[in-house]
Scaffold this motif. Structure first.
Motif, PDB file in Angstrom:
ATOM      1  N   VAL A   5       0.856  -1.186   0.000  1.00 42.74           N
ATOM      2  CA  VAL A   5       0.000   0.000   0.000  1.00 42.74           C
ATOM      3  C   VAL A   5       0.890   1.233   0.000  1.00 42.74           C
ATOM      4  O   VAL A   5       1.797   1.360   0.823  1.00 42.74           O
ATOM      5  CB  VAL A   5      -0.936   0.023   1.229  1.00 42.74           C
ATOM      6  N   LYS A   6       0.633   2.124  -0.949  1.00 47.22           N
ATOM      7  CA  LYS A   6       1.354   3.397  -1.037  1.00 47.22           C
ATOM      8  C   LYS A   6       0.520   4.465  -0.337  1.00 47.22           C
ATOM      9  O   LYS A   6      -0.662   4.651  -0.641  1.00 47.22           O
ATOM     10  CB  LYS A   6       1.577   3.794  -2.496  1.00 47.22           C
ATOM     11  N   LEU A   7       1.157   5.173   0.591  1.00 51.45           N
ATOM     12  CA  LEU A   7       0.497   6.228   1.366  1.00 51.45           C
ATOM     13  C   LEU A   7       1.286   7.515   1.177  1.00 51.45           C
ATOM     14  O   LEU A   7       2.501   7.538   1.389  1.00 51.45           O
ATOM     15  CB  LEU A   7       0.481   5.847   2.850  1.00 51.45           C
ATOM     16  N   THR A   8       0.600   8.576   0.785  1.00 55.32           N
ATOM     17  CA  THR A   8       1.257   9.866   0.582  1.00 55.32           C
ATOM     18  C   THR A   8       0.670  10.863   1.569  1.00 55.32           C
ATOM     19  O   THR A   8      -0.517  11.192   1.504  1.00 55.32           O
ATOM     20  CB  THR A   8       1.059  10.366  -0.862  1.00 55.32           C
ATOM     21  N   PHE A   9       1.523  11.309   2.500  1.00 54.10           N
ATOM     22  CA  PHE A   9       1.101  12.180   3.587  1.00 54.10           C
ATOM     23  C   PHE A   9       1.620  13.598   3.431  1.00 54.10           C
ATOM     24  O   PHE A   9       2.662  13.827   2.813  1.00 54.10           O
ATOM     25  CB  PHE A   9       1.636  11.651   4.929  1.00 54.10           C
ATOM     26  N   ASP A  10       0.915  14.516   4.064  1.00 51.75           N
ATOM     27  CA  ASP A  10       1.428  15.861   4.265  1.00 51.75           C
ATOM     28  C   ASP A  10       2.758  15.694   5.012  1.00 51.75           C
ATOM     29  O   ASP A  10       2.791  15.055   6.071  1.00 51.75           O
ATOM     30  CB  ASP A  10       0.427  16.647   5.103  1.00 51.75           C
ATOM     31  N   PRO A  11       3.856  16.222   4.495  1.00 47.29           N
ATOM     32  CA  PRO A  11       5.152  16.037   5.155  1.00 47.29           C
ATOM     33  C   PRO A  11       5.180  16.490   6.615  1.00 47.29           C
ATOM     34  O   PRO A  11       5.964  15.961   7.408  1.00 47.29           O
ATOM     35  CB  PRO A  11       6.114  16.862   4.301  1.00 47.29           C
ATOM     36  N   THR A  12       4.316  17.411   6.988  1.00 47.60           N
ATOM     37  CA  THR A  12       4.298  17.857   8.387  1.00 47.60           C
ATOM     38  C   THR A  12       3.686  16.821   9.314  1.00 47.60           C
ATOM     39  O   THR A  12       3.769  16.955  10.533  1.00 47.60           O
ATOM     40  CB  THR A  12       3.535  19.185   8.544  1.00 47.60           C
ATOM     41  N   ARG A  13       3.068  15.769   8.753  1.00 44.11           N
ATOM     42  CA  ARG A  13       2.428  14.721   9.562  1.00 44.11           C
ATOM     43  C   ARG A  13       3.247  13.425   9.621  1.00 44.11           C
ATOM     44  O   ARG A  13       2.835  12.456  10.257  1.00 44.11           O
ATOM     45  CB  ARG A  13       1.037  14.391   9.008  1.00 44.11           C
ATOM     46  N   CYS A  14       4.405  13.407   8.967  1.00 47.86           N
ATOM     47  CA  CYS A  14       5.201  12.175   8.894  1.00 47.86           C
ATOM     48  C   CYS A  14       5.615  11.659  10.260  1.00 47.86           C
ATOM     49  O   CYS A  14       5.534  10.449  10.519  1.00 47.86           O
ATOM     50  CB  CYS A  14       6.426  12.387   8.004  1.00 47.86           C
ATOM     51  N   ALA A  15       6.066  12.524  11.130  1.00 47.72           N
ATOM     52  CA  ALA A  15       6.494  12.076  12.463  1.00 47.72           C
ATOM     53  C   ALA A  15       5.317  11.467  13.212  1.00 47.72           C
ATOM     54  O   ALA A  15       5.474  10.438  13.897  1.00 47.72           O
ATOM     55  CB  ALA A  15       7.101  13.235  13.248  1.00 47.72           C
ATOM     56  N   GLU A  16       4.138  12.067  13.081  1.00 49.93           N
ATOM     57  CA  GLU A  16       2.945  11.514  13.732  1.00 49.93           C
ATOM     58  C   GLU A  16       2.592  10.144  13.160  1.00 49.93           C
ATOM     59  O   GLU A  16       2.227   9.228  13.904  1.00 49.93           O
ATOM     60  CB  GLU A  16       1.752  12.455  13.558  1.00 49.93           C
ATOM     61  N   PHE A  17       2.694  10.015  11.836  1.00 51.50           N
ATOM     62  CA  PHE A  17       2.387   8.728  11.217  1.00 51.50           C
ATOM     63  C   PHE A  17       3.372   7.663  11.687  1.00 51.50           C
ATOM     64  O   PHE A  17       2.972   6.556  12.053  1.00 51.50           O
ATOM     65  CB  PHE A  17       2.408   8.824   9.689  1.00 51.50           C
TER      66      PHE A  17
END
Length: 94
Positions: A5-17
């Motif tokens: 599964v490819k997931l593309t996040f807002d870069p500001t949320r990466c640490a939370e993810f």
């Protein structure tokens, strides 16, 4: 069955993810029918991740996708996406 599964996040949320994944990975790995789970981070594209998992078959994967565990994780991350998640179900052939 392999599931990517490819997931593309807002870069500001990466640490939370990454923190959420770290908290939930044990439960996902031990979900009935799951024999392997990894998280991969794209080296070039900021905010792009892939999950790589191995399932006994479609029934096991669907049981997970309809579980409270999946719903909890999905509810937490669905607002962080900047692109539509993409998924592939594959069979190993060699």
């Amino acid at each position: 069955m392999i599931r990517i599964v490819k997931l593309t996040f807002d870069p500001t949320r990466c640490a939370e993810f990454e923190a959420l994944f770290a908290e939930r990975q044990h439960a996902i790995r031990h979900f009935p029918g799951c024999s392997h789970l990894e998280l991969w981070k794209d080296k070039v594209h900021l905010g792009v991740y892939f999950t790589y998992s191995i399932w006994d078959g479609p029934d096991s994967l669907n049981a997970y996708r309809h579980s409270p565990l999946f719903n909890e994780v999905w509810a937490a991350i669905k607002g962080w996406f900047t692109g539509k998640p993409e998924a592939w179900s594959l069979d190993r052939k060699a």
